[in-house]
Scaffold this motif. Structure first.
Motif, PDB file in Angstrom:
ATOM      1  N   GLY A   1      42.244  73.846   3.231  1.00 37.84           N
ATOM      2  CA  GLY A   1      43.015  72.732   2.056  1.00 37.84           C
ATOM      3  C   GLY A   1      41.570  72.151   1.756  1.00 37.84           C
ATOM      4  N   GLU A   2      40.195  72.737   1.674  1.00 38.49           N
ATOM      5  CA  GLU A   2      38.894  72.384   0.666  1.00 38.49           C
ATOM      6  C   GLU A   2      39.172  72.884  -0.533  1.00 38.49           C
ATOM      7  OE1 GLU A   2      34.964  71.820   2.437  1.00 38.49           O
ATOM      8  OE2 GLU A   2      35.502  73.834   3.042  1.00 38.49           O
ATOM      9  N   THR A   3      38.346  72.547  -1.130  1.00 39.87           N
ATOM     10  CA  THR A   3      37.902  73.293  -2.549  1.00 39.87           C
ATOM     11  C   THR A   3      36.355  73.770  -2.687  1.00 39.87           C
ATOM     12  OG1 THR A   3      39.997  72.609  -4.169  1.00 39.87           O
ATOM     13  CG2 THR A   3      38.485  73.286  -4.947  1.00 39.87           C
ATOM     14  N   MET A   4      36.438  74.333  -2.575  1.00 36.69           N
ATOM     15  CA  MET A   4      34.984  74.642  -2.729  1.00 36.69           C
ATOM     16  C   MET A   4      33.910  75.352  -4.279  1.00 36.69           C
ATOM     17  SD  MET A   4      31.794  76.758  -0.204  1.00 36.69           S
ATOM     18  CE  MET A   4      31.409  75.280   0.595  1.00 36.69           C
ATOM     19  N   ALA A   5      33.202  74.532  -4.965  1.00 36.28           N
ATOM     20  CA  ALA A   5      32.870  74.912  -5.700  1.00 36.28           C
ATOM     21  C   ALA A   5      31.757  75.741  -5.432  1.00 36.28           C
ATOM     22  CB  ALA A   5      32.074  73.919  -6.796  1.00 36.28           C
ATOM     23  N   LEU A   6      31.816  76.895  -6.270  1.00 29.44           N
ATOM     24  CA  LEU A   6      30.305  77.843  -6.705  1.00 29.44           C
ATOM     25  C   LEU A   6      29.593  78.035  -7.917  1.00 29.44           C
ATOM     26  CD1 LEU A   6      28.865  80.894  -4.709  1.00 29.44           C
ATOM     27  CD2 LEU A   6      30.189  82.467  -5.584  1.00 29.44           C
ATOM     28  N   VAL A   7      28.414  78.112  -7.800  1.00 30.52           N
ATOM     29  CA  VAL A   7      27.424  77.352  -8.669  1.00 30.52           C
ATOM     30  C   VAL A   7      26.887  78.610  -8.075  1.00 30.52           C
ATOM     31  CG1 VAL A   7      25.754  75.436  -9.791  1.00 30.52           C
ATOM     32  CG2 VAL A   7      28.317  74.830  -8.871  1.00 30.52           C
ATOM     33  N   GLY A   8      25.787  78.603  -9.315  1.00 28.00           N
ATOM     34  CA  GLY A   8      24.807  79.168  -9.397  1.00 28.00           C
ATOM     35  C   GLY A   8      24.353  80.110 -10.652  1.00 28.00           C
ATOM     36  N   ALA A   9      22.961  80.244 -11.366  1.00 29.93           N
ATOM     37  CA  ALA A   9      21.896  80.934 -12.532  1.00 29.93           C
ATOM     38  C   ALA A   9      23.111  82.785 -12.649  1.00 29.93           C
ATOM     39  CB  ALA A   9      21.015  81.720 -12.002  1.00 29.93           C
ATOM     40  N   THR A  10      23.190  82.854 -14.195  1.00 29.59           N
ATOM     41  CA  THR A  10      23.604  83.414 -14.547  1.00 29.59           C
ATOM     42  C   THR A  10      23.232  85.103 -13.888  1.00 29.59           C
ATOM     43  OG1 THR A  10      24.073  82.299 -17.200  1.00 29.59           O
ATOM     44  CG2 THR A  10      24.432  84.649 -17.016  1.00 29.59           C
ATOM     45  N   GLY A  11      24.319  86.063 -14.321  1.00 25.33           N
ATOM     46  CA  GLY A  11      23.824  86.923 -13.157  1.00 25.33           C
ATOM     47  C   GLY A  11      23.801  86.733 -11.448  1.00 25.33           C
ATOM     48  N   SER A  12      24.036  85.578 -10.985  1.00 24.39           N
ATOM     49  CA  SER A  12      23.734  85.403  -9.352  1.00 24.39           C
ATOM     50  C   SER A  12      24.538  86.303  -8.981  1.00 24.39           C
ATOM     51  CB  SER A  12      23.526  83.995  -9.276  1.00 24.39           C
ATOM     52  OG  SER A  12      24.216  82.973  -9.543  1.00 24.39           O
ATOM     53  N   GLY A  13      25.631  86.648  -8.866  1.00 28.17           N
ATOM     54  CA  GLY A  13      26.936  87.176  -8.552  1.00 28.17           C
ATOM     55  C   GLY A  13      28.463  86.258  -7.653  1.00 28.17           C
ATOM     56  N   LYS A  14      27.773  85.295  -8.259  1.00 28.16           N
ATOM     57  CA  LYS A  14      29.418  84.622  -8.430  1.00 28.16           C
ATOM     58  C   LYS A  14      30.828  85.207  -8.846  1.00 28.16           C
ATOM     59  CE  LYS A  14      28.552  81.767 -11.638  1.00 28.16           C
ATOM     60  NZ  LYS A  14      27.218  82.252 -12.649  1.00 28.16           N
ATOM     61  N   THR A  15      30.298  86.410 -10.018  1.00 29.49           N
ATOM     62  CA  THR A  15      32.121  86.996 -10.012  1.00 29.49           C
ATOM     63  C   THR A  15      32.107  87.786  -9.193  1.00 29.49           C
ATOM     64  OG1 THR A  15      32.340  85.740 -12.243  1.00 29.49           O
ATOM     65  CG2 THR A  15      33.276  88.315 -12.595  1.00 29.49           C
ATOM     66  N   THR A  16      30.893  88.563  -8.729  1.00 29.17           N
ATOM     67  CA  THR A  16      31.442  89.601  -7.612  1.00 29.17           C
ATOM     68  C   THR A  16      31.697  89.578  -6.309  1.00 29.17           C
ATOM     69  OG1 THR A  16      29.118  90.596  -8.845  1.00 29.17           O
ATOM     70  CG2 THR A  16      30.059  91.166  -6.015  1.00 29.17           C
ATOM     71  N   LEU A  17      31.053  87.696  -6.051  1.00 29.07           N
ATOM     72  CA  LEU A  17      31.101  87.268  -4.811  1.00 29.07           C
ATOM     73  C   LEU A  17      32.786  86.860  -4.716  1.00 29.07           C
ATOM     74  CD1 LEU A  17      30.876  86.170  -1.844  1.00 29.07           C
ATOM     75  CD2 LEU A  17      30.357  84.234  -3.303  1.00 29.07           C
ATOM     76  N   THR A  18      33.626  87.064  -5.567  1.00 26.87           N
ATOM     77  CA  THR A  18      35.382  85.724  -6.078  1.00 26.87           C
ATOM     78  C   THR A  18      35.934  87.491  -6.113  1.00 26.87           C
ATOM     79  OG1 THR A  18      35.156  86.392  -8.607  1.00 26.87           O
ATOM     80  CG2 THR A  18      34.175  83.978  -7.442  1.00 26.87           C
ATOM     81  N   ALA A  19      35.360  88.655  -6.323  1.00 27.25           N
ATOM     82  CA  ALA A  19      35.848  89.792  -6.279  1.00 27.25           C
ATOM     83  C   ALA A  19      36.052  90.735  -4.821  1.00 27.25           C
ATOM     84  CB  ALA A  19      35.973  90.728  -7.412  1.00 27.25           C
ATOM     85  N   LEU A  20      35.755  90.248  -4.573  1.00 27.72           N
ATOM     86  CA  LEU A  20      35.183  90.515  -2.893  1.00 27.72           C
ATOM     87  C   LEU A  20      36.814  90.337  -2.080  1.00 27.72           C
ATOM     88  CD1 LEU A  20      31.597  90.800  -1.720  1.00 27.72           C
ATOM     89  CD2 LEU A  20      33.013  92.578  -2.279  1.00 27.72           C
ATOM     90  N   ILE A  21      37.291  89.218  -2.342  1.00 26.62           N
ATOM     91  CA  ILE A  21      37.843  87.991  -1.793  1.00 26.62           C
ATOM     92  C   ILE A  21      39.597  89.100  -1.684  1.00 26.62           C
ATOM     93  CG2 ILE A  21      39.703  86.262  -1.511  1.00 26.62           C
ATOM     94  CD1 ILE A  21      37.359  84.283  -2.410  1.00 26.62           C
ATOM     95  N   PRO A  22      39.952  89.151  -3.389  1.00 29.13           N
ATOM     96  CA  PRO A  22      41.503  89.645  -3.086  1.00 29.13           C
ATOM     97  C   PRO A  22      40.783  91.687  -2.853  1.00 29.13           C
ATOM     98  CG  PRO A  22      40.253  89.718  -5.045  1.00 29.13           C
ATOM     99  CD  PRO A  22      39.558  89.162  -4.355  1.00 29.13           C
ATOM    100  N   ARG A  23      39.707  92.123  -2.605  1.00 32.36           N
ATOM    101  CA  ARG A  23      39.286  93.572  -3.125  1.00 32.36           C
ATOM    102  C   ARG A  23      39.775  94.652  -3.849  1.00 32.36           C
ATOM    103  NH1 ARG A  23      42.647  95.702   2.688  1.00 32.36           N
ATOM    104  NH2 ARG A  23      40.924  97.316   2.112  1.00 32.36           N
ATOM    105  N   LEU A  24      39.169  93.613  -5.102  1.00 30.29           N
ATOM    106  CA  LEU A  24      38.670  94.799  -6.413  1.00 30.29           C
ATOM    107  C   LEU A  24      37.480  95.292  -5.967  1.00 30.29           C
ATOM    108  CD1 LEU A  24      39.758  91.633  -8.483  1.00 30.29           C
ATOM    109  CD2 LEU A  24      41.355  93.022  -8.145  1.00 30.29           C
ATOM    110  N   TYR A  25      36.544  94.884  -4.595  1.00 32.48           N
ATOM    111  CA  TYR A  25      35.530  95.684  -4.653  1.00 32.48           C
ATOM    112  C   TYR A  25      35.345  95.778  -2.761  1.00 32.48           C
ATOM    113  CZ  TYR A  25      33.803  95.791  -9.490  1.00 32.48           C
ATOM    114  OH  TYR A  25      33.687  95.753 -10.618  1.00 32.48           O
ATOM    115  N   GLU A  26      34.798  97.034  -2.018  1.00 29.61           N
ATOM    116  CA  GLU A  26      35.159  96.997  -0.928  1.00 29.61           C
ATOM    117  C   GLU A  26      33.734  95.925  -0.725  1.00 29.61           C
ATOM    118  OE1 GLU A  26      36.724  96.940   1.501  1.00 29.61           O
ATOM    119  OE2 GLU A  26      39.158  98.309   0.306  1.00 29.61           O
ATOM    120  N   VAL A  27      33.247  95.750   0.783  1.00 23.57           N
ATOM    121  CA  VAL A  27      31.944  95.042   1.092  1.00 23.57           C
ATOM    122  C   VAL A  27      30.650  95.767   1.820  1.00 23.57           C
ATOM    123  CG1 VAL A  27      32.624  92.583   1.855  1.00 23.57           C
ATOM    124  CG2 VAL A  27      33.182  94.482   3.737  1.00 23.57           C
ATOM    125  N   THR A  28      30.268  95.904   1.151  1.00 28.39           N
ATOM    126  CA  THR A  28      29.079  97.001   1.700  1.00 28.39           C
ATOM    127  C   THR A  28      28.820  96.489   3.605  1.00 28.39           C
ATOM    128  OG1 THR A  28      28.050  97.433  -0.439  1.00 28.39           O
ATOM    129  CG2 THR A  28      26.706  97.927   1.758  1.00 28.39           C
TER     130      THR A  28
END
Length: 621
Positions: A388-415
């Motif tokens: 039930g919590e909402t968490m904001a993910l903040v970071g500089a451009t190129g820090s990997g924010k979009t990549t991190l979100t893509a791991l949740i629905p398994r658009l990419y597999e974690v290493t």
């Protein structure tokens, strides 16, 4: 891009084309029947010289007009029979081969939908398009023509040679003389033509990519006045392809010159020798006519060898390119961490637990095609988003924010490491099940060439209807859809470019919330909205987020204020987690990101301002 333009030395065209058998098997009876009919038609054509022999040595020599007319009738009937049989062959192959092409294209499209995002990151879309269009057309043409006539012409040449040897074996040996050099030339031609064909078909894919990118980016091209440079790039690729096609033509012309010239010389030699034998009385005129007529009837089967081999090589290359994609491992084959498909009985559904919510456990990620030894994009990510919590993910451009979100629905597999939903590893669920629990709104709001309603309901179960659609549009403040010419049934056009950027983003947001997901991942969902629309969407989103576990990538302070807590991503790691107010006062990097200014005084002033805004926001909640 993994599309080599050189053909391996051990590559076998026959072995490659045999991979088409699963598609050909359902129509094999019609194809075999068509080949048999064509072979019979060709053999009927070889009977005509025998009728001519009888006609010359019989009715013509005996000056028998009735016999001549009878012979003419035989020739007419044989010609009609040959034409009818070839017509039947064409009728037999037309429909089933169009079915084969359609099935292969459908399988390719279905397979592309199941391939991981990492595959689509590597492959140019034009290369995939050319495989689904030009290459499959070449395969169909091969099955319709060269496949049949390589067999038919081989049978025709064999039967024709036997007939000629039976007529006169000395003349037959003269005709067979060019056989060995022609076979050697064909073997050399096949290897060289395979390499140049592969290069040409890859260049067609590159050209298709340029055309597609130019069409989709036409606004950029026109806006920056780059039409001349784009036209120049297209022309250069076209000239490269033209040069390759001319090289193919020269190669084909050289083999054709050999295949046509040597048999013609042999026929000329046989004519001279046969005439001498007729003059000496060792050979009848009818036999010479029948022999030469048979030799001339074999001209087409022999002359066609060159372009039949060329078409076969093109089809083998097209088949090779097709199966390069089909051989890629689809997502469903790696549903489990051990790489094996997970049985349906082992499915898990997230349930509430003390370790509930969305959690990252020591997650590391490196892109599959990254150079060996390169540092991971994400390294040892530990993060817990409570139920039930909402968490904001903040970071500089190129820090990997979009990549991190893509791991949740398994658009990419974690290493390494794992991600859990309410305590269940996401890899223990099928992708279909996982994505029924997790909804995503990407930073780039992609829409499809269908109606507004269909675009939104793409994120909902199949049973969803107008009620769910209206609710999602209201949350995303996308009521503009009702003002469109046909309301929610309005076609939005390719990529949704008939709508503004803000409208597309609101529809993408509606698509994410329409299914009332338990977990919501939003990648900067409000970036294209004006201030007033943003405020209205935020107000509606707060109601949705109250009952949802959400991770929101944020660049604006106003978006951060939607969250209960904030995580700062820096250098591929979670550098800090806390409330917005806590991080503003305790983390200089976060304060800098929120202020957008490097000056310390401005940072402090902005931190005070945002602290007040945050307190007001908490009171509003």
């Amino acid at each position: 891009m993994p599309t080599p333009s050189e053909v391996p030395e051990d590559r076998s065209a026959v072995r490659t084309l045999l991979r088409l058998w699963p598609y050909v098997r359902p129509v094999r009876l019609r194809l075999f029947t068509a080949a048999f009919v064509a072979a019979v038609a060709s053999c009927v054509g070889l009977v005509i010289p025998l009728v001519l022999k009888w006609l010359v040595d019989g009715p013509v020599a005996d000056r028998d007009p009735a016999g001549v007319w009878l012979g003419a009738l035989y020739l007419l009937l044989l010609g009609i029979a040959e034409a009818v049989l070839f017509g039947i062959r064409r009728w037999l192959v037309a429909r089933p081969l169009s079915r084969v092409e359609a099935d292969m294209r459908a399988d390719l499209y279905r397979h592309l939908q199941r391939l991981p995002v990492a595959f689509h990151d590597r492959w140019a879309s034009g290369q995939l398009l050319s495989r689904g269009t030009t290459d499959l057309m070449l395969v169909r043409l091969f099955l319709a023509f060269p496949l049949t006539f390589l067999l038919v012409n081989g049978v025709t040449i064999l039967v024709g040679v036997i007939i000629m040897l039976l007529q006169d074996w000395t003349l037959g040996l003269v005709i067979l003389g060019p056989g060995i050099p022609v076979m050697v030339m064909c073997a050399v031609f096949e290897r060289r033509y395979a390499r140049i064909t592969r290069r040409a078909q890859d260049q067609v894919g590159d050209l298709t990519t340029v055309v597609e990118e130019s069409v989709l980016g036409i606004r950029i091209i026109k806006g920056f006045g780059r039409h001349r440079s784009q036209a120049r790039a297209f022309r250069e690729l076209s000239e490269t392809l033209r040069g390759t096609e001319l090289a193919k033509a020269r190669l084909l012309a050289s083999i054709w010159a050999v295949i046509v010239t040597l048999p013609e010389l042999a026929i000329g030699a046989a004519l001279v020798l046969g005439t001498v034998q007729v003059a000496d009385g060792h050979l009848s005129a009818g036999t010479l006519v029948a022999f030469l007529s048979t030799a001339l009837a074999l001209r087409w089967p022999v002359d066609s060898i060159g372009f039949l081999l060329a078409m076969s090589q093109e089809a083998a290359t097209a088949t090779e390119r097709y199966f390069e994609v089909m051989d890629e491992q689809p997502e469903s084959a790696v549903d489990r961490p051990d790489g094996r498909a997970r049985p349906a009985a082992s499915r898990h559904r997230p349930t509430e637990s003390k370790d509930g919510g969305l959690r990252f456990h020591g997650v590391r990620f490196r892109y599959p095609d990254a150079p060996s030894g390169s540092p991971p994009v994400l390294d040892r990510i530990d993060l817990h988003i409570r139920p039930g919590e909402t968490m904001a993910l903040v970071g500089a451009t190129g820090s990997g924010k979009t990549t991190l979100t893509a791991l949740i629905p398994r658009l990419y597999e974690v290493t390494s490491g794992r991600i859990t939903l309410d305590g269940v590893d996401v890899r223990a669920m099928s992708r279909e099940e996982l994505r029924s629990h997790v909804a995503v709104a990407f930073e780039e709001p992609t829409l499809f060439s269908t109606t507004v309603g269909d675009n939104v309901l793409m994120g909902a179960p199949a049973t969803a209807g107008e009620q769910e659609l209206e609710r999602a549009l209201a949350i995303a403040q996308a009521d503009f859809a009702h003002a469109l010419p046909q309301g929610t049934r309005t076609q939005v056009g390719e990529q949704g470019l008939s709508l503004s950027g803000g409208q597309r983003q609101r529809l993408a947001l509606a698509r994410a919330v329409v299914g009332s997901p338990r977990f919501l991942v939003l990648d900067d969902p409000l970036s294209a909205l004006d201030v007033h629309t943003e405020a209205a969407v935020e107000a509606a989103l707060r109601r949705v987020l109250d009952g949802t576990t959400a991770l929101v990538v944020a660049h604006r302070p106003s978006t951060v204020l939607l969250a209960d807590r904030v995580a700062l991503l820096s250098g591929g790691r979670i550098a800090a987690v806390g409330t917005h107010q806590e991080l503003l006062h305790t983390n200089a990097e976060y304060a800098h990101l929120m202020s957008g200014d490097a000056g310390d005084a401005e940072d402090a002033e902005y931190a005070d301002l945002m602290s007040g805004d945050a307190e007001d926001s908490e009171e509003a909640r």
